[in-house]
Design a protein around this motif. Structure first.
Motif, PDB file in Angstrom:
ATOM      1  N   UNK A 435      40.791  33.971  28.075  1.00 52.15           N
ATOM      2  CA  UNK A 435      39.397  33.821  28.425  1.00 52.15           C
ATOM      3  C   UNK A 435      39.009  34.669  29.619  1.00 52.15           C
ATOM      4  N   UNK A 436      37.704  34.827  29.802  1.00 52.06           N
ATOM      5  CA  UNK A 436      37.207  35.613  30.927  1.00 52.06           C
ATOM      6  C   UNK A 436      37.600  34.998  32.262  1.00 52.06           C
ATOM      7  N   UNK A 437      37.782  33.674  32.289  1.00 57.38           N
ATOM      8  CA  UNK A 437      38.143  32.993  33.529  1.00 57.38           C
ATOM      9  C   UNK A 437      39.646  32.901  33.735  1.00 57.38           C
ATOM     10  N   UNK A 438      40.433  33.569  32.869  1.00 54.86           N
ATOM     11  CA  UNK A 438      41.885  33.536  32.994  1.00 54.86           C
ATOM     12  C   UNK A 438      42.565  32.440  32.199  1.00 54.86           C
ATOM     13  N   UNK A 439      41.793  31.625  31.455  1.00 52.11           N
ATOM     14  CA  UNK A 439      42.384  30.570  30.642  1.00 52.11           C
ATOM     15  C   UNK A 439      43.089  31.189  29.436  1.00 52.11           C
ATOM     16  N   UNK A 440      44.346  30.812  29.219  1.00 57.82           N
ATOM     17  CA  UNK A 440      45.147  31.303  28.098  1.00 57.82           C
ATOM     18  C   UNK A 440      45.371  30.156  27.129  1.00 57.82           C
ATOM     19  N   UNK A 441      45.037  30.391  25.854  1.00 62.40           N
ATOM     20  CA  UNK A 441      45.233  29.389  24.811  1.00 62.40           C
ATOM     21  C   UNK A 441      46.142  29.947  23.728  1.00 62.40           C
ATOM     22  N   UNK A 442      46.966  29.082  23.165  1.00 64.65           N
ATOM     23  CA  UNK A 442      47.777  29.413  21.993  1.00 64.65           C
ATOM     24  C   UNK A 442      47.339  28.485  20.871  1.00 64.65           C
ATOM     25  N   UNK A 443      46.843  29.064  19.767  1.00 72.59           N
ATOM     26  CA  UNK A 443      46.355  28.266  18.650  1.00 72.59           C
ATOM     27  C   UNK A 443      47.144  28.570  17.389  1.00 72.59           C
ATOM     28  N   UNK A 451      47.915  24.727  20.754  1.00 72.61           N
ATOM     29  CA  UNK A 451      49.304  24.348  20.997  1.00 72.61           C
ATOM     30  C   UNK A 451      49.597  24.241  22.483  1.00 72.61           C
ATOM     31  N   UNK A 452      48.926  25.050  23.296  1.00 71.02           N
ATOM     32  CA  UNK A 452      49.094  24.958  24.747  1.00 71.02           C
ATOM     33  C   UNK A 452      47.936  25.664  25.428  1.00 71.02           C
ATOM     34  N   UNK A 453      47.744  25.328  26.699  1.00 73.38           N
ATOM     35  CA  UNK A 453      46.762  25.988  27.556  1.00 73.38           C
ATOM     36  C   UNK A 453      47.386  26.181  28.925  1.00 73.38           C
ATOM     37  N   UNK A 454      47.088  27.324  29.532  1.00 69.78           N
ATOM     38  CA  UNK A 454      47.522  27.585  30.899  1.00 69.78           C
ATOM     39  C   UNK A 454      46.498  28.500  31.549  1.00 69.78           C
ATOM     40  N   UNK A 455      46.640  28.733  32.838  1.00 70.51           N
ATOM     41  CA  UNK A 455      45.618  29.474  33.593  1.00 70.51           C
ATOM     42  C   UNK A 455      46.260  30.614  34.377  1.00 70.51           C
ATOM     43  N   UNK A 456      45.639  31.799  34.281  1.00 73.81           N
ATOM     44  CA  UNK A 456      46.002  32.960  35.085  1.00 73.81           C
ATOM     45  C   UNK A 456      44.808  33.355  35.934  1.00 73.81           C
ATOM     46  N   UNK A 457      45.045  34.257  36.883  1.00 74.68           N
ATOM     47  CA  UNK A 457      43.931  34.820  37.644  1.00 74.68           C
ATOM     48  C   UNK A 457      43.100  35.703  36.717  1.00 74.68           C
ATOM     49  N   UNK A 458      41.770  35.688  36.823  1.00 69.42           N
ATOM     50  CA  UNK A 458      40.943  36.551  35.966  1.00 69.42           C
ATOM     51  C   UNK A 458      41.301  38.014  36.158  1.00 69.42           C
ATOM     52  N   UNK A 459      41.171  38.783  35.096  1.00 66.63           N
ATOM     53  CA  UNK A 459      41.490  40.200  35.124  1.00 66.63           C
ATOM     54  C   UNK A 459      40.440  40.961  35.914  1.00 66.63           C
TER      55      UNK A 459
END
Length: 755
Positions: A435-443, A451-459
């Protein structure tokens, strides 16, 4: 300090009659001898009402400093209360300020009287009654005001020293030191407005350099101006180094002079000194040796100023200088910290890395005539054609607001899920969404469930980039560009962060996987080999020129090219894949305009660009030149596919070409679209399925690999194939950036069998 004398502004015939004698005497009082030189540029007084108002506030004790800009050119007056006097300064306010008069001491009462007299004389010719009344009030206040005592009349400067106060010895052939007398800001610490204050930077001091044991005086007076010139010279030097070009710059601040020269081989000479004490030239410097001492003394001087006067943290000039120094230092340190090293234990990586798949595609016998019929179409709002994936019996499609799956046979929506995203990529039977806000999803592709969600720093600082790796010793991992200059690896089983790599330079990442190694070209211009299992840097290779393009792996050789696309003369470099040792280096004879590609047992790169561009093929083991051929379009954005005996290149000009891999000679070419009037797909990659060559142009064409003749003509689809997929049945799926998706299937046909 540069002293430039000024004259009053000349008057035109249509100007109002101005009291020249009165305003001229005021200018002389403000500037002293600086107002009478014959070679001075034009100037003007500050607005008399503003000047008198500022002086009244100082006399009443409600203000101790005023900055009064003028309108004719970028310059400013600074008036500062000191006891019964004021200190008057006049200076330019462009990017490299010059001082005309600094802290000229003038009695406050005398300046009040002269300013009120000049304003009164000007009001005599004023036609607007409101302006005349307001001005008269100011003049009346000036005649009646009693000068209040100055509570800070005994204010003393704080002396600060920094940098190299003594000879640092041979370990530092170049270093700088300073001594400065800094006054704290007279303004209230409750003032939270950030503004540009050049005057605060004009504190006095002495600046010197230690050059191989010799102390050289550089500047006396407002030393910050000399340091600003030094930082400007370093900025020009770093830009020249990044562009691999020669440069010669010479800057002055009063009697101080700095010169920086870089030759075409990257050797730097630094000239420093002053008109009074002479200059010295230090030759044979590298980029860190010439720039880091200057950036260090600039940082020390800013730190000393802020340490005495905390209000300078809100000075826009100081914050801009501090940010510039930090930015330049990051660039230099990134280049110096990326010094190459080799891997001393390559067999550990070699043993756990399976051999790469062949880089060519077998071109079996092409089928007979084919005819395609449309099967279904869909309109998807916000479709990003690049994020359409063919996975089993369904197409997974991502838009900026949702991700959905369509059945490949009829286009029916199987599932859709909401969520903003900037990047999508396939990981086996799952799709990774950033996501634009750094949210990572695995579907899950089958159900669409998260299946999971985690957060990174926005690009920041570059486009979203990522790839998924797994297999062998590598757990399922998504490697994603994060923040400004980092790659982050996420375990796709747990969502936990496995490792993070800093590229030490903002911008795009070029990443290629080979076995358990990730070859990364980052903003620092080096080639890094990262172990995908644990994020360790196995080896790193640097060059006098930057690496900017995606590398290539041929067998156990990593191929990289130096130089920015289309600029300077490039080189092709061969490195041992597992140790990073240089195997060969060859000049390309011109600028490289494409990343290297694998073509059978060769590495091919486009050189020169334009009509004179060429394709050059090298042996990836030795770097020996195999052939050179005119470039049909790879260097202008074309895409290539290596067959078993030919290299097929699809160009944005609407033509497709095949070259003999053995000699580079042209085998065949076809014009598929008009080079000007027809649309160009986002991706031009040709595909081989069932012996037929599928080539995207203004529409999709199906060709024979042997001679490029058409197998059934163009597909009956009016969509521009920005992205094209072909499944094992020969179905063609076309995605257009306009938001349309279409599927076409081969029509059944009868074949006559002779018995």
């Amino acid at each position: 300090m540069t002293v430039i004398q000024l004259h009053p502004r000349p008057r035109h015939e249509d100007d109002k009659a101005l009291p020249l004698a009165t305003e001229g005497s005021l200018l002389t009082l403000l500037l002293g001898a600086a107002a009478t030189s014959d070679d001075a540029p034009l100037t003007e007084l500050p607005a008399l009402g503003d000047l008198l108002g500022a002086l009244l506030a100082m006399a009443e004790g409600t203000r101790r400093k005023s900055l009064l800009p003028i309108t004719a050119h970028p310059a400013e007056w600074a008036i500062l209360r000191r006891g019964a006097n004021v200190l008057v300064s006049y200076y330019h306010t462009d990017s490299t300020p010059d001082v005309v008069v600094l802290d000229r001491r003038v009695p406050l009462r005398a300046l009040l009287d002269a300013t009120s007299s000049a304003l009164a004389a000007r009001l005599g010719g004023e036609e607007d009654p409101w302006t005349r009344e307001l001005g008269t009030r100011l003049v009346q206040r000036a005649t009646e005001v009693a000068i209040a005592p100055d509570a800070d009349s005994g204010l003393c400067a704080t002396r600060r020293m920094g940098g190299a106060l003594e000879d640092p010895g041979e370990k530092q052939p170049l270093s700088f030191g300073f001594e400065a007398a800094i006054f704290a800001s007279p303004e209230s610490p409750r003032d939270v407005v950030a503004h540009a204050d050049v005057h605060a930077m004009l504190f006095g001091g002495a600046l010197w350099a230690w050059v191989r044991g010799r102390r050289i005086p550089l500047s006396r007076g407002p030393i910050m101006l000399a340091v600003q010139r030094m930082v400007s010279a370093v900025r020009a030097l770093i830009e020249a180094a990044e562009n691999e070009r020669a440069m010669n710059v010479r800057l002055r601040s009063g009697g101080f002079v700095i010169g920086l020269r870089r030759d075409k081989d990257g050797e730097i000479a630094l000239t420093l000194g002053s008109d009074e004490d002479g200059v010295v030239t230090i030759p044979a410097l590298d980029l860190p040796g010439a720039s880091l001492p200057i950036l260090r003394i600039a940082s020390d001087l800013v730190r000393a100023l802020v340490g005495v006067d905390r209000a300078q943290t809100r000075n826009l000039r100081i914050t801009a200088l501090r940010d510039e120094v930090r930015r330049l230092r990051r660039i230099v340190r990134a280049r110096s910290r990326t010094e190459g090293f080799v891997n001393g234990d390559p067999d550990r990586l070699r043993a756990s890395s399976p051999p790469d798949a062949p880089r060519t595609v077998a071109s079996t016998t092409s089928p007979g005539a084919l005819r395609f019929t449309p099967r279904w179409s869909a309109a998807i709002d916000g479709l990003d054609a690049a994020t359409t994936f063919l996975c089993g019996d369904r197409l997974v499609v991502a838009t900026p607001r949702r991700v959905l799956a369509l059945h490949r046979d009829d286009g029916q929506v199987i599932w859709q899920r909401e969520g903003a995203g900037a990047l999508a990529m396939l990981a086996g039977t799952a799709v990774v969404r950033l996501g634009l806000d750094g949210l990572v999803e695995l579907r899950d592709v089958g159900s669409g469930e998260a299946l999971l969600r985690t957060k990174l720093a926005p690009r920041l600082g570059g486009p979203p980039t990522g790839l998924c790796v797994s297999g062998g010793p590598i757990p399922p991992t998504a490697v994603i560009a994060e923040g400004r200059d980092r790659l982050a690896a996420i375990d796709l089983r747990t969502g936990e962060l496995r490792w993070r790599f800093s590229g030490r330079g903002a911008g795009d990442f070029q990443v290629l996987r080979s076995g358990r190694l990730l070859l990364v070209v980052a903003g620092d211009g080096a080639v890094h080999a990262i172990d995908a299992v644990n994020g360790e840097v196995a080896w790193r290779h640097t060059s006098h020129a930057r690496f900017c393009l995606r590398p290539l792996v041929c067998g156990e050789t990593a191929i990289a090219v130096t130089g920015e696309p289309g600029r300077g003369e490039g080189e092709i470099v061969g490195l041992d894949l597992y140790s990073g040792r240089e195997r060969f280096r060859r000049a390309l004879g011109g600028p490289c305009v494409s990343a290297p590609i694998a073509a059978g047992s060769l590495a091919v790169v486009a050189v020169g660009g334009g009509r004179r561009g060429s394709l050059v093929a090298f042996d990836p083991e030795t770097g020996a030149l195999r052939w050179s051929s005119p470039d049909p379009g790879l260097g202008v954005g074309g895409a290539a596919l290596a067959l078993d005996r030919a290299l097929v290149i699809n160009t944005p000009r609407g033509s497709v070409h095949a070259l003999d891999l053995a000699s580079g000679e042209a085998l065949w070419s076809r014009n598929l679209a008009h080079p000007v009037s027809d649309d160009v797909p986002r991706r031009l990659d040709p595909l081989l399925r069932g012996g037929a060559l599928f080539v995207p142009a203004a529409t999709v064409h199906v060709l024979r690999t042997a001679d490029g003749t058409s197998i059934g003509g163009a597909l009956p689809c009016d969509l521009v194939p920005d992205v094209m997929h072909v499944d094992e049945r020969g179905w063609v799926f076309v995605a257009e950036e306009s938001g349309h998706l279409a599927a076409l299937a081969p029509a059944p046909h009868l074949t006559l069998l002779r018995v």
